[in-house]
Design a protein around this motif. Sequence first.
Motif, PDB file in Angstrom:
ATOM      1  N   LEU A   1       0.890  -1.175   0.000  1.00  0.00           N
ATOM      2  CA  LEU A   1      -0.110   0.014  -0.119  1.00  0.00           C
ATOM      3  C   LEU A   1       0.801   1.266   0.049  1.00  0.00           C
ATOM      4  O   LEU A   1       0.585   2.065  -0.827  1.00  0.00           O
ATOM      5  N   GLU A   2       2.021   1.421   0.815  1.00  0.00           N
ATOM      6  CA  GLU A   2       2.664   2.567   0.620  1.00  0.00           C
ATOM      7  C   GLU A   2       3.566   2.604  -0.173  1.00  0.00           C
ATOM      8  O   GLU A   2       3.832   3.567  -0.932  1.00  0.00           O
ATOM      9  N   TRP A   3       4.210   1.622  -0.812  1.00  0.00           N
ATOM     10  CA  TRP A   3       4.879   1.723  -2.172  1.00  0.00           C
ATOM     11  C   TRP A   3       4.404   2.216  -3.254  1.00  0.00           C
ATOM     12  O   TRP A   3       4.504   2.727  -4.084  1.00  0.00           O
ATOM     13  N   ASN A   4       2.746   1.520  -3.365  1.00  0.00           N
ATOM     14  CA  ASN A   4       2.066   2.230  -4.444  1.00  0.00           C
ATOM     15  C   ASN A   4       1.797   3.692  -4.287  1.00  0.00           C
ATOM     16  O   ASN A   4       1.740   4.230  -5.586  1.00  0.00           O
ATOM     17  N   VAL A   5       1.322   4.017  -3.304  1.00  0.00           N
ATOM     18  CA  VAL A   5       1.171   5.627  -2.886  1.00  0.00           C
ATOM     19  C   VAL A   5       2.384   6.326  -3.395  1.00  0.00           C
ATOM     20  O   VAL A   5       2.367   7.410  -3.991  1.00  0.00           O
ATOM     21  N   MET A   6       3.777   5.861  -2.962  1.00  0.00           N
ATOM     22  CA  MET A   6       4.688   6.729  -3.158  1.00  0.00           C
ATOM     23  C   MET A   6       5.197   6.589  -4.635  1.00  0.00           C
ATOM     24  O   MET A   6       5.656   7.579  -5.277  1.00  0.00           O
ATOM     25  N   LEU A   7       5.000   5.558  -5.383  1.00  0.00           N
ATOM     26  CA  LEU A   7       5.282   5.311  -6.736  1.00  0.00           C
ATOM     27  C   LEU A   7       4.465   6.329  -7.646  1.00  0.00           C
ATOM     28  O   LEU A   7       4.960   7.208  -8.540  1.00  0.00           O
ATOM     29  N   VAL A   8       3.117   6.437  -7.103  1.00  0.00           N
ATOM     30  CA  VAL A   8       2.290   7.507  -7.684  1.00  0.00           C
ATOM     31  C   VAL A   8       2.751   8.968  -7.496  1.00  0.00           C
ATOM     32  O   VAL A   8       2.883   9.633  -8.535  1.00  0.00           O
ATOM     33  N   GLU A   9       3.167   9.261  -6.220  1.00  0.00           N
ATOM     34  CA  GLU A   9       3.574  10.503  -6.107  1.00  0.00           C
ATOM     35  C   GLU A   9       4.929  10.843  -6.700  1.00  0.00           C
ATOM     36  O   GLU A   9       4.996  11.729  -7.304  1.00  0.00           O
ATOM     37  N   CYS A  10       5.651   9.936  -6.848  1.00  0.00           N
ATOM     38  CA  CYS A  10       7.065   9.979  -7.754  1.00  0.00           C
ATOM     39  C   CYS A  10       6.853  10.173  -9.128  1.00  0.00           C
ATOM     40  O   CYS A  10       7.361  11.306  -9.946  1.00  0.00           O
ATOM     41  N   LEU A  11       5.924   9.673  -9.554  1.00  0.00           N
ATOM     42  CA  LEU A  11       5.665   9.599 -11.093  1.00  0.00           C
ATOM     43  C   LEU A  11       4.886  11.184 -11.457  1.00  0.00           C
ATOM     44  O   LEU A  11       5.120  11.619 -12.647  1.00  0.00           O
ATOM     45  N   SER A  12       4.058  11.491 -10.555  1.00  0.00           N
ATOM     46  CA  SER A  12       3.399  12.794 -10.627  1.00  0.00           C
ATOM     47  C   SER A  12       4.572  13.962 -10.712  1.00  0.00           C
ATOM     48  O   SER A  12       4.383  14.959 -11.410  1.00  0.00           O
ATOM     49  N   PHE A  13       5.429  13.602  -9.869  1.00  0.00           N
ATOM     50  CA  PHE A  13       6.362  14.944  -9.771  1.00  0.00           C
ATOM     51  C   PHE A  13       7.245  14.926 -10.945  1.00  0.00           C
ATOM     52  O   PHE A  13       7.572  15.965 -11.484  1.00  0.00           O
ATOM     53  N   LEU A  14       7.749  13.879 -11.395  1.00  0.00           N
ATOM     54  CA  LEU A  14       8.429  13.829 -12.555  1.00  0.00           C
ATOM     55  C   LEU A  14       7.835  14.285 -13.970  1.00  0.00           C
ATOM     56  O   LEU A  14       8.177  14.884 -14.516  1.00  0.00           O
ATOM     57  N   ALA A  15       6.471  14.023 -13.807  1.00  0.00           N
ATOM     58  CA  ALA A  15       5.552  14.634 -14.873  1.00  0.00           C
ATOM     59  C   ALA A  15       5.420  16.069 -14.880  1.00  0.00           C
ATOM     60  O   ALA A  15       5.422  16.650 -15.884  1.00  0.00           O
ATOM     61  N   LEU A  16       5.343  16.559 -13.652  1.00  0.00           N
ATOM     62  CA  LEU A  16       5.352  17.788 -13.329  1.00  0.00           C
ATOM     63  C   LEU A  16       6.541  18.534 -13.706  1.00  0.00           C
ATOM     64  O   LEU A  16       6.566  19.876 -14.213  1.00  0.00           O
ATOM     65  N   CYS A  17       7.878  17.710 -13.426  1.00  0.00           N
ATOM     66  CA  CYS A  17       9.067  18.479 -14.013  1.00  0.00           C
ATOM     67  C   CYS A  17       9.398  18.270 -15.572  1.00  0.00           C
ATOM     68  O   CYS A  17      10.131  19.023 -15.774  1.00  0.00           O
ATOM     69  N   GLY A  18       8.645  17.777 -16.071  1.00  0.00           N
ATOM     70  CA  GLY A  18       8.711  17.500 -17.721  1.00  0.00           C
ATOM     71  C   GLY A  18       9.687  16.604 -17.939  1.00  0.00           C
ATOM     72  O   GLY A  18      10.261  16.577 -18.882  1.00  0.00           O
ATOM     73  N   VAL A  19       9.975  15.401 -17.161  1.00  0.00           N
ATOM     74  CA  VAL A  19      10.854  14.504 -17.524  1.00  0.00           C
ATOM     75  C   VAL A  19      10.445  13.670 -18.687  1.00  0.00           C
ATOM     76  O   VAL A  19      11.245  13.241 -19.400  1.00  0.00           O
ATOM     77  N   PHE A  20       8.956  13.075 -18.559  1.00  0.00           N
ATOM     78  CA  PHE A  20       8.690  12.376 -19.632  1.00  0.00           C
ATOM     79  C   PHE A  20       8.541  13.066 -20.918  1.00  0.00           C
ATOM     80  O   PHE A  20       8.750  12.575 -21.990  1.00  0.00           O
ATOM     81  N   GLY A  21       8.100  14.381 -20.928  1.00  0.00           N
ATOM     82  CA  GLY A  21       8.148  15.107 -22.280  1.00  0.00           C
ATOM     83  C   GLY A  21       9.347  14.927 -22.952  1.00  0.00           C
ATOM     84  O   GLY A  21       9.504  14.955 -24.183  1.00  0.00           O
ATOM     85  N   SER A  22      10.678  15.304 -22.375  1.00  0.00           N
ATOM     86  CA  SER A  22      11.749  15.415 -22.863  1.00  0.00           C
ATOM     87  C   SER A  22      12.596  13.862 -23.433  1.00  0.00           C
ATOM     88  O   SER A  22      13.049  13.854 -24.281  1.00  0.00           O
ATOM     89  N   LEU A  23      11.705  12.997 -22.558  1.00  0.00           N
ATOM     90  CA  LEU A  23      12.336  11.692 -23.224  1.00  0.00           C
ATOM     91  C   LEU A  23      11.631  11.308 -24.330  1.00  0.00           C
ATOM     92  O   LEU A  23      12.130  10.477 -25.234  1.00  0.00           O
ATOM     93  N   THR A  24      10.257  11.456 -24.528  1.00  0.00           N
ATOM     94  CA  THR A  24       9.337  11.130 -25.621  1.00  0.00           C
ATOM     95  C   THR A  24       9.586  12.030 -26.873  1.00  0.00           C
ATOM     96  O   THR A  24       9.532  11.617 -27.973  1.00  0.00           O
ATOM     97  N   HIS A  25      10.125  13.118 -26.793  1.00  0.00           N
ATOM     98  CA  HIS A  25      10.255  14.133 -27.981  1.00  0.00           C
ATOM     99  C   HIS A  25      11.866  14.297 -28.026  1.00  0.00           C
ATOM    100  O   HIS A  25      12.106  15.111 -29.037  1.00  0.00           O
ATOM    101  N   SER A  26      12.698  13.271 -27.659  1.00  0.00           N
ATOM    102  CA  SER A  26      14.211  13.476 -28.108  1.00  0.00           C
ATOM    103  C   SER A  26      14.520  12.848 -29.439  1.00  0.00           C
ATOM    104  O   SER A  26      13.914  12.066 -29.861  1.00  0.00           O
ATOM    105  N   LYS A  27      15.137  13.573 -30.225  1.00  0.00           N
ATOM    106  CA  LYS A  27      15.744  12.706 -31.458  1.00  0.00           C
ATOM    107  C   LYS A  27      17.058  12.090 -31.150  1.00  0.00           C
ATOM    108  O   LYS A  27      17.936  12.272 -30.532  1.00  0.00           O
ATOM    109  N   ILE A  28      16.986  10.938 -31.893  1.00  0.00           N
ATOM    110  CA  ILE A  28      17.896   9.927 -32.133  1.00  0.00           C
ATOM    111  C   ILE A  28      19.043  10.270 -33.182  1.00  0.00           C
ATOM    112  O   ILE A  28      18.611  10.291 -34.330  1.00  0.00           O
ATOM    113  N   VAL A  29      20.241  10.687 -32.694  1.00  0.00           N
ATOM    114  CA  VAL A  29      20.868  10.998 -33.808  1.00  0.00           C
ATOM    115  C   VAL A  29      22.004  10.008 -34.147  1.00  0.00           C
ATOM    116  O   VAL A  29      22.731   9.494 -33.133  1.00  0.00           O
ATOM    117  N   PRO A  30      22.127   9.561 -35.253  1.00  0.00           N
ATOM    118  CA  PRO A  30      23.219   8.392 -35.743  1.00  0.00           C
ATOM    119  C   PRO A  30      24.457   8.843 -35.669  1.00  0.00           C
ATOM    120  O   PRO A  30      24.880   9.752 -35.941  1.00  0.00           O
TER     121      PRO A  30
END
Length: 82
Positions: A53-82
């Motif tokens: 129960l505690e790990w579930n709550v902590m995981l949701v809070e961590c993911l919402s914080f990372l989404a607020l900081c924009g971590v997921f947006g920078s990972l999905t929109h990054s270009k792979i340079v060969p």
Amino acid sequence: MLSVVDTFFNDNRKIGIILITTGCILLTLGVIFLFDPALLAMGNILFIGYWSLEWNVMLVECLSFLALCGVFGSLTHSKIVP
């Protein structure tokens, strides 16, 4: 007006306190009654329920914080340079 008990102890915290208290009582009784396997098993199950129960709550809070900081947006929109 909300009291201190209502603001500090939300529903997840109340459930966690019940699980951890019951788990401690059952584990203590299991040790007192010469390591009774049934009481020890029930105490362990309640401890696992509390931690999941505690790990579930902590995981949701961590993911919402990372989404607020924009971590997921920078990972999905990054270009792979060969």
